[in-house]
Design an enzyme around this catalytic site. Structure first.
Site, PDB file in Angstrom:
ATOM      1  N   TYR A 263       0.771  -1.366  -0.201  1.00 34.71           N
ATOM      2  CA  TYR A 263      -0.024   0.452  -0.286  1.00 34.71           C
ATOM      3  C   TYR A 263       0.833   1.193  -0.281  1.00 34.71           C
ATOM      4  O   TYR A 263       0.287   2.097  -1.128  1.00 34.71           O
ATOM      5  CB  TYR A 263      -1.094  -0.206   1.229  1.00 34.71           C
TER       6      TYR A 263
ATOM      7  N   GLU B  50      -8.980  -5.772   4.630  1.00 33.05           N
ATOM      8  CA  GLU B  50      -8.022  -7.405   3.965  1.00 33.05           C
ATOM      9  C   GLU B  50      -8.165  -8.610   5.073  1.00 33.05           C
ATOM     10  O   GLU B  50      -8.136  -9.366   4.948  1.00 33.05           O
ATOM     11  CB  GLU B  50      -7.673  -7.383   2.939  1.00 33.05           C
TER      12      GLU B  50
END
Length: 413
Positions: A102, A144
């Site tokens: 990310y 997630e």
């Protein structure tokens, strides 16, 4: 999520991000195209993860632009976009996206904003978007992580990839072939929800990068195998041939193995007392066939209408099997619509409507608009179906659909 956002972002940051909404509406796609250019230049290893075919057809940049736009618009109410977050998170979990990726995405997204907007991307805007991205990324990472935990603790579940052997390869039509997959370790398979998909990993000779593709499971849950039914994507007009689909059709055979991730996806069949209407176009029938079988097994008294549209019988997968189901189950009705039927089609009981699915025809075969509708197929087909259901005043809560690939829009331009 809104509480988390309020705690992490000051009002000035929120105001600056929301002020960029008009700019993102105008330049969002240019920003995301530049983002992917930078991402792959700086981190070419990520080409092993991202579907390069979607990049070439601009599907992924459009989908990302829509997601960034929505995040900016609702930066102080992220719970509004939670359904979209969960949908993307399912794909990320299936692709084994990791938290450490990310920051890489954030760095290149901010650079792309700066490149495209130039002097208009002031230090204040870049700083605000940096803070906002951190909050948004944390939301995705947490959602997630919960999904990873769920699949890891499920009976028969697994993380990362698990090797499966091809036990059967069945040609379903001129363009669609089914692959039956059993775990090499002969272990238990996890239960999954009808409509979900798996990710397969293939290393094609001559290709520089691993190819990941997501395919719907086309049989009911509870079987000792997984089944995917893959359409061979031939080159046509400006659409390139499908690298992976052609490789599967021509080079993968019984006895070969494929690494596979555990089932994922939120386009799933919900039990209900309402009649069930499944409308598919082309290879879009794959998740709906799974739903059809699952419904007939779990709710045999629930009326089910399966409507399939195809060019003709030669490309209509599983046609005999589907037609026979209505003889086995009194509550199952199967309808077929061919846009260009052959002479042979007109001499069989597979073909029932010539042309395209239309509202008067739907209204003639369905008892009412009070049903649960699920549909899947090419984008133009889905737009048409969605427009018909909206015109028929079907409740939005009863309309369910899935795009193959990045999320698109069903708005008719």
């Amino acid at each position: 999520m809104s509480t988390q956002t309020a705690n992490q972002l000051d009002q000035r940051t929120i105001d600056i991000v929301k002020s960029t909404v008009p700019v993102l509406a105008e330049h969002g796609e240019a920003i995301t195209k530049r983002f992917y250019q930078l991402l792959f230049e700086n981190h070419p290893e990520l080409k092993h993860v991202f579907n390069q075919a979607n990049q070439k057809m601009d599907k992924q940049p459009k989908a990302l632009a829509n997601a960034v736009y929505a995040a900016a618009q609702y930066i102080d109410q992220l719970e509004v976009i939670l359904p979209a977050v969960k949908q993307i998170a399912h794909k990320h979990r299936s692709l084994n996206i990791k938290p450490e990726q990310y920051p890489i995405v954030g760095e290149n997204l901010l650079a792309a904003i700066k490149d495209v907007l130039g002097d208009a991307a002031t230090d204040d805007i870049i700083e605000a978007w940096g803070k906002a991205y951190t909050v948004i990324a944390d939301v995705f990472i947490q959602v997630e992580q919960d999904m990873y935990q769920e699949v890891a603790h499920k009976n028969g579940g697994w993380l990362d990839y698990r090797d499966f052997k091809i036990t059967h390869k069945i040609q379903e039509s001129d363009v669609i072939t089914s692959f039956y997959l059993s775990p090499v370790d002969q272990g238990t398979l996890p239960d999954y929800k009808a409509g979900q998909y798996i990710t397969i990993k293939v290393n094609i000779p001559g290709s520089d990068y691993t190819q990941l593709r997501q395919y719907s499971l086309s049989d009911a849950p509870g079987k000792p195998y997984f089944r995917i039914s893959v359409k061979r994507e031939d080159e046509q007009n400006d659409k390139p041939a499908g690298v992976v689909s052609n490789y599967l059709h021509h080079s993968i055979n019984v006895g070969d193995t494929l690494p596979i991730s555990a089932p994922a996806g939120d386009f799933t069949l919900q039990e209900s007392d309402q009649p069930l209407v499944l409308i598919s176009g082309g290879v879009g029938l794959t998740p709906l066939v799974s739903m059809l079988h699952d419904s007939l097994q779990k709710q045999p008294d629930r009326p089910v209408y399966f409507i399939h549209a195809a060019q003709n019988g030669s490309v209509h997968a599983m046609k005999e099997h589907l037609t026979n189901l209505q003889e086995e189950y009194v509550n199952a009705q199967v309808y077929t619509c061919y846009s260009n039927p052959t002479v042979e089609d007109q001499q069989t009981n597979y073909h029932q409507l010539e042309g395209f699915v239309n509202l008067p025809w739907l209204q003639s075969i369905l008892p009412s608009n009070e049903a649960a509708f699920y549909f899947c197929g090419p984008e133009g087909f889905m737009k048409n179906v969605n427009q018909m259901l909206t015109e028929w005043q079907v409740s939005p809560e009863s309309i369910n659909y899935e795009f193959f690939g990045p999320q698109g829009s069903l708005e008719v331009s």
